[in-house]
Design a protein around this motif. Structure first.
Motif, PDB file in Angstrom:
ATOM      1  N   SER A   1     -23.080 -27.187 -23.482  1.00 53.51           N
ATOM      2  CA  SER A   1     -22.822 -28.114 -22.376  1.00 53.51           C
ATOM      3  C   SER A   1     -24.088 -28.790 -21.855  1.00 53.51           C
ATOM      4  O   SER A   1     -24.031 -29.918 -21.336  1.00 53.51           O
ATOM      5  CB  SER A   1     -22.120 -27.383 -21.220  1.00 53.51           C
ATOM      6  OG  SER A   1     -22.953 -26.379 -20.668  1.00 53.51           O
ATOM      7  N   ARG A   2     -25.236 -28.141 -22.007  1.00 51.61           N
ATOM      8  CA  ARG A   2     -26.471 -28.740 -21.509  1.00 51.61           C
ATOM      9  C   ARG A   2     -26.939 -29.913 -22.366  1.00 51.61           C
ATOM     10  O   ARG A   2     -27.880 -30.624 -21.994  1.00 51.61           O
ATOM     11  CB  ARG A   2     -27.565 -27.677 -21.376  1.00 51.61           C
ATOM     12  CG  ARG A   2     -27.274 -26.686 -20.255  1.00 51.61           C
ATOM     13  CD  ARG A   2     -28.456 -25.785 -19.991  1.00 51.61           C
ATOM     14  NE  ARG A   2     -28.163 -24.797 -18.976  1.00 51.61           N
ATOM     15  CZ  ARG A   2     -28.263 -24.983 -17.672  1.00 51.61           C
ATOM     16  NH1 ARG A   2     -28.637 -26.165 -17.217  1.00 51.61           N
ATOM     17  NH2 ARG A   2     -27.994 -24.017 -16.822  1.00 51.61           N
TER      18      ARG A   2
ATOM     19  N   GLU B   1     -28.930 -19.300 -21.405  1.00 49.34           N
ATOM     20  CA  GLU B   1     -28.953 -20.208 -20.261  1.00 49.34           C
ATOM     21  C   GLU B   1     -29.436 -21.603 -20.647  1.00 49.34           C
ATOM     22  O   GLU B   1     -29.136 -22.580 -19.964  1.00 49.34           O
ATOM     23  CB  GLU B   1     -29.847 -19.629 -19.162  1.00 49.34           C
ATOM     24  CG  GLU B   1     -29.325 -18.313 -18.589  1.00 49.34           C
ATOM     25  CD  GLU B   1     -30.240 -17.749 -17.524  1.00 49.34           C
ATOM     26  OE1 GLU B   1     -31.295 -18.365 -17.265  1.00 49.34           O
ATOM     27  OE2 GLU B   1     -29.899 -16.696 -16.956  1.00 49.34           O
TER      28      GLU B   1
ATOM     29  N   GLY C   1     -26.129 -23.439 -22.277  1.00 48.64           N
ATOM     30  CA  GLY C   1     -24.995 -23.727 -21.411  1.00 48.64           C
ATOM     31  C   GLY C   1     -23.695 -23.256 -22.024  1.00 48.64           C
ATOM     32  O   GLY C   1     -23.673 -22.478 -22.980  1.00 48.64           O
ATOM     33  N   ASP C   2     -22.601 -23.745 -21.485  1.00 52.15           N
ATOM     34  CA  ASP C   2     -21.265 -23.281 -21.854  1.00 52.15           C
ATOM     35  C   ASP C   2     -20.741 -23.964 -23.117  1.00 52.15           C
ATOM     36  O   ASP C   2     -20.771 -25.192 -23.221  1.00 52.15           O
ATOM     37  CB  ASP C   2     -20.309 -23.557 -20.686  1.00 52.15           C
ATOM     38  CG  ASP C   2     -18.906 -23.085 -20.965  1.00 52.15           C
ATOM     39  OD1 ASP C   2     -18.732 -21.890 -21.247  1.00 52.15           O
ATOM     40  OD2 ASP C   2     -17.991 -23.927 -20.919  1.00 52.15           O
TER      41      ASP C   2
END
Length: 255
Positions: free
Chosen positions: A126-127, A204, A207-208
């Protein structure tokens, strides 16, 4: 190690095996050997019947070191990958990138859809859309005279990794200041080839996973249990997911 000229920039690459081609694009501060050979990816893919082509991104490994941040846009690095395909007369290939390499792979897929048969985006989910912070902190950590000056935890981790790969830290600082461009959801939504997204459960930086697969039509996602950004790259579950994904695309060459 081989090299070719990509619009004036010397780019290093390696290739192994025979069969359907897969192009590997490594992550920030890494290189062909650290990202792909030392993690047994080359062995896994060549034994699976694939021709493996791997690139050292500009500023990394054996490729040219540039010190102007504007020369490190992800689209420009995607053009290096496309020119490598031209150099090797590869009309179409599966492309797999990790972290920064996933962003570059996404731009390659969006800019030249006719050259990418399938894409694997790993270590960045997602990032890729929302962005990854801390670029200036990482750049300053890379430019610091010694590690003791670096107090930011995440930036310190990148500095330690860059030192371990014996990288040109000045070139990497220029790279990180410009390469982390966000990708618009509508650009990703236009991707039509098969896509696999893989990231660690504790990553982290990435992301997702569903935050990316929900944007790309038909994309599959895999979350690696208890893995973070640094240890997911060689994970056996990651390899198994990729091999399963590739089997659904075409039959590998006989060994």
């Amino acid at each position: 190690m081989h090299k070719f000229n990509s619009a004036g920039v010397d780019i290093a690459y390696e290739e192994w095996g025979a069969g359907p081609p897969i192009l590997l694009i490594h992550g920030f501060a890494s290189n062909i050997y650290v990202n792909w050979r030392d993690t047994s990816w080359v062995k896994t893919l060549t034994h699976g019947g694939y021709r493996v082509v791997a690139i050292d991104n500009r500023g990394h490994g054996e490729s040219a070191k540039l010190y102007d941040s504007e020369q490190y846009s992800a689209p420009a690095m995607a053009d290096d990958a496309r020119r490598l395909m031209d150099h090797l007369q590869i009309e179409k290939a599966v492309v797999m990138g990790y972290s920064m390499g996933a962003r570059i792979s996404a731009f390659l897929t969006m800019q030249y859809p006719e050259r990418v048969s399938a894409a694997i985006f790993a270590g960045l989910a997602s990032r890729m859309i929302t962005g990854v912070g801390g670029s200036e902190e990482i750049a300053q950590a890379l430019e610091a005279d010694n590690l003791a000056e670096v107090t930011d935890r995440d930036a310190r981790g990148f500095r330690i990794f860059a030192d371990s790969t014996k990288s040109d830290r000045k070139a990497l600082a220029a790279c990180i200041r410009f390469s982390r461009v966000k990708i618009k959801p509508e650009g990703l939504a236009a991707i039509t080839c098969p896509v696999l997204v893989v990231a660690g459960e504790k990553d982290e930086v990435a992301g997702d996973v569903t935050g990316l697969t929900s944007v790309i039509p038909g994309a599959r996602g895999v979350v690696l249990a208890n893995r973070n950004h640094m240890n997911a790259v060689g994970d056996s579950g990651y390899k198994a997911a990729v091999i399963d994904f590739l089997k659904g695309l075409h039959k590998p060459a006989e060994m």
